[in-house]
Motif scaffolding. Structure first.
Motif, PDB file in Angstrom:
ATOM      1  N   LEU A  76      -1.733  -5.418   8.426  1.00 14.70           N
ATOM      2  CA  LEU A  76      -0.126  -5.633   8.959  1.00 14.70           C
ATOM      3  C   LEU A  76       0.686  -4.380   8.706  1.00 14.70           C
ATOM      4  CD1 LEU A  76       0.172  -9.059   7.804  1.00 14.70           C
ATOM      5  CD2 LEU A  76      -0.535  -8.687   9.552  1.00 14.70           C
ATOM      6  N   ARG A  77       1.526  -3.931   9.879  1.00 15.69           N
ATOM      7  CA  ARG A  77       2.074  -2.636   9.907  1.00 15.69           C
ATOM      8  C   ARG A  77       3.405  -3.112  10.237  1.00 15.69           C
ATOM      9  NH1 ARG A  77       0.047   1.821  10.153  1.00 15.69           N
ATOM     10  NH2 ARG A  77       0.958   3.163  10.606  1.00 15.69           N
ATOM     11  N   PRO A  78       4.434  -3.266   8.899  1.00 14.06           N
ATOM     12  CA  PRO A  78       6.034  -2.642   9.585  1.00 14.06           C
ATOM     13  C   PRO A  78       6.814  -2.406   9.857  1.00 14.06           C
ATOM     14  CG  PRO A  78       5.881  -2.212   7.600  1.00 14.06           C
ATOM     15  CD  PRO A  78       4.397  -2.090   7.625  1.00 14.06           C
ATOM     16  N   LYS A  95       2.128   8.556  -0.734  1.00 13.95           N
ATOM     17  CA  LYS A  95       1.323   9.879  -0.336  1.00 13.95           C
ATOM     18  C   LYS A  95      -0.347   8.867   0.302  1.00 13.95           C
ATOM     19  CE  LYS A  95      -0.410  14.059  -0.584  1.00 13.95           C
ATOM     20  NZ  LYS A  95       0.218  15.543  -1.424  1.00 13.95           N
ATOM     21  N   PRO A  96      -1.194   8.487  -0.923  1.00 15.36           N
ATOM     22  CA  PRO A  96      -1.643   7.757  -0.973  1.00 15.36           C
ATOM     23  C   PRO A  96      -2.297   6.663   0.257  1.00 15.36           C
ATOM     24  CG  PRO A  96      -1.984   7.615  -3.252  1.00 15.36           C
ATOM     25  CD  PRO A  96      -0.059   8.072  -2.628  1.00 15.36           C
ATOM     26  N   LEU A 103       1.849   6.175   7.809  1.00 14.85           N
ATOM     27  CA  LEU A 103       3.190   6.364   8.229  1.00 14.85           C
ATOM     28  C   LEU A 103       3.748   6.086   9.442  1.00 14.85           C
ATOM     29  CD1 LEU A 103       3.455   6.111   4.465  1.00 14.85           C
ATOM     30  CD2 LEU A 103       2.128   4.366   5.505  1.00 14.85           C
ATOM     31  N   GLY A 104       3.464   8.415  10.001  1.00 16.30           N
ATOM     32  CA  GLY A 104       4.031   7.856  10.766  1.00 16.30           C
ATOM     33  C   GLY A 104       4.970   7.244  11.932  1.00 16.30           C
ATOM     34  N   ASP A 105       4.064   6.213  12.135  1.00 18.69           N
ATOM     35  CA  ASP A 105       4.988   5.587  12.824  1.00 18.69           C
ATOM     36  C   ASP A 105       5.766   4.675  12.312  1.00 18.69           C
ATOM     37  OD1 ASP A 105       3.058   4.594  12.301  1.00 18.69           O
ATOM     38  OD2 ASP A 105       2.162   3.218  13.819  1.00 18.69           O
ATOM     39  N   PHE A 122       6.717   9.262   7.313  1.00 18.98           N
ATOM     40  CA  PHE A 122       7.633   8.007   7.666  1.00 18.98           C
ATOM     41  C   PHE A 122       7.790   9.049   9.253  1.00 18.98           C
ATOM     42  CE2 PHE A 122       7.097   6.549   3.101  1.00 18.98           C
ATOM     43  CZ  PHE A 122       7.188   5.693   3.600  1.00 18.98           C
ATOM     44  N   GLY A 123       8.353   7.962   9.772  1.00 19.27           N
ATOM     45  CA  GLY A 123       8.283   8.278  11.597  1.00 19.27           C
ATOM     46  C   GLY A 123      10.073   8.875  11.554  1.00 19.27           C
TER      47      GLY A 123
END
Length: 178
Positions: A76-78, A95-96, A103-105, A122-123
């Motif tokens: 699941l991506r928030p 970082k892990p 997590l770039g999006d 992060f994005g």
């Protein structure tokens, strides 16, 4: 005193070297009826994952602190991720996850005193002005702090929902154990 110095250093770096969107209350914005699921990492999250999965496409999903790992490990991506810590040690948890899940999006919502390298993983970054701290007083100019956004990251996540005019808030993995 040391914490205030660290917040000044982080805040100065943020305002000098980073691009971000400023999160402020927008009372003129229309309310949004979509439910908001705020996810922490308390033990009860295990019993809630199927509910979150079933509703995923119909809610705004916000992870709070270590709740991010619980969501990602379960596919699941928030829509937003919230962080409040200002210490470099935060990198040990983030970082892990970034290396494993990229997590770039995922947009990050954080305080203006966050350890700035966290933002690189992060994005888009939405920054709120933390009340009663030196960097806000020095750099905020005419912008208002986001009041009552603490002390915990779940408080921040709830406050973000309110700032975004989302009113139907549901908590998962928030066990109020401490």
């Amino acid at each position: 005193f040391e914490d205030e110095c660290l917040m000044y250093e982080n805040g100065a770096s943020l305002f000098r070297n980073r691009g971000f969107y400023l999160l402020e209350d927008r009372p003129d914005q229309a309310e949004d009826d979509r439910p908001v699921f705020i996810v922490g990492s308390g033990p009860s999250i295990d019993d809630s994952l199927e509910v979150i999965r079933r509703w995923r496409d119909r809610v705004v999903l916000i992870s709070a602190g270590t709740g991010l790992g619980s969501l990602l490990e379960n596919g699941l991506r928030p829509d937003l991720h919230c962080e409040v810590e200002n210490l470099p040690i935060l990198m040990h948890g983030i970082k892990p996850l970034h290396e494993k899940f990229d997590l770039g999006d995922i947009p990050l919502v954080s305080t203006n005193t966050i350890y700035p390298p966290i933002m690189d993983m992060f994005g888009d970054s939405l920054v709120y002005l933390r009340d009663s701290v030196l960097p806000t007083r020095l750099f905020a100019e005419t912008h208002a702090p986001l009041l009552m956004a603490g002390p915990t990251v779940v408080n921040l996540a709830c406050r973000v929902a309110v700032a975004l005019r989302l009113r139907n808030i549901y908590l998962f993995g928030v066990d109020l154990g401490s």
